[in-house]
Write an enzyme that holds these catalytic residues in place. Sequence first.
Site, short mmCIF file in Angstrom:
data_model
loop_
_atom_site.label_atom_id
_atom_site.label_comp_id
_atom_site.label_asym_id
_atom_site.label_seq_id
_atom_site.Cartn_x
_atom_site.Cartn_y
_atom_site.Cartn_z
N LYS A 60 -11.24 -30.66 -53.11
CA LYS A 60 -11.91 -30.08 -52.18
C LYS A 60 -13.07 -29.06 -52.75
CE LYS A 60 -13.07 -28.80 -47.67
NZ LYS A 60 -12.72 -28.17 -46.24
N GLY B 237 -15.44 -27.54 -37.49
CA GLY B 237 -16.06 -27.66 -36.65
C GLY B 237 -15.39 -28.59 -35.32
N THR C 34 -9.02 -24.83 -37.70
CA THR C 34 -8.80 -23.49 -36.47
C THR C 34 -8.36 -24.34 -35.59
OG1 THR C 34 -10.94 -21.85 -38.11
CG2 THR C 34 -10.24 -21.42 -35.18
#
Length: 259
Positions: free
Chosen positions: A99, A188, A210
């Site tokens: 990534k 997000g 997260t």
Amino acid sequence: MADILKIGKYEFTSRLIVGSGKYPDFKTTYDATIASGAQMITVAVRRVNITDPNKENLMDYFKDSDVQLLPNSAGCTTAEEAITLFRMVREATGIDIIKLEIIGDTEKTLYPDVIETIKACEVLANDGFTVMAYTNDDPITAKKLENAGAAAVMPLAAPIGSGLGIQNRYNVVFVKEAVNVPVIVDAGVGCASDAAIAMELGADGVLTNTAIAQAKNPIQMAEAMKYAVIAGRMSYLAGRIPKKPYATASSPSEGMIQF
């Protein structure tokens, strides 16, 4: 027939990718990843040990699983840094699916530096890496990354770790229309419904860290994300009904009882 996510030479049956940061320990990271059903986990190789066998190593937890480690270049701010890092990682681990993440604003938004990302992508792709590129939600940049050799593009939904969800749904659709490689919505995502929406918009997959790692119950949230991605993908493939301003009766008017 299985619904396969193909990224370069790699194939996956799960369309959820998870991260390894912000967990209290590697054991919780492992348990949440298994609960999510994900077959890829990103690892910030400048922060998480996967190369030193003399220290606690995340790879030890996943060595008997089918989860693919996906090294990322979090912390890199130039193409040169990322290229050097990934070459070292491949030399140490043999992993060639990566990534690519080059940050332009390290203080506030953690938005990517797309110019440096495109530069690095071209070099790494030509060097034999399967590059998954973190980028903004811009279809023009996404196409440039595809032309530079990206095997997947990863537009942000919102700033990393913000939990704001998808801030521009149209751009996800525009990116999907612009490229012929998988589109993985990245950054997000705050809850399971965000993941489902991303998939319903046509994304090929979702990456979240997260939202799982800092949930009150990470294992339960990981499982919720698993089913959200599955449901969103099924909904997209099934095809939603068109939106209309007025009601349409769901019951037929023929044969109604007359009073």
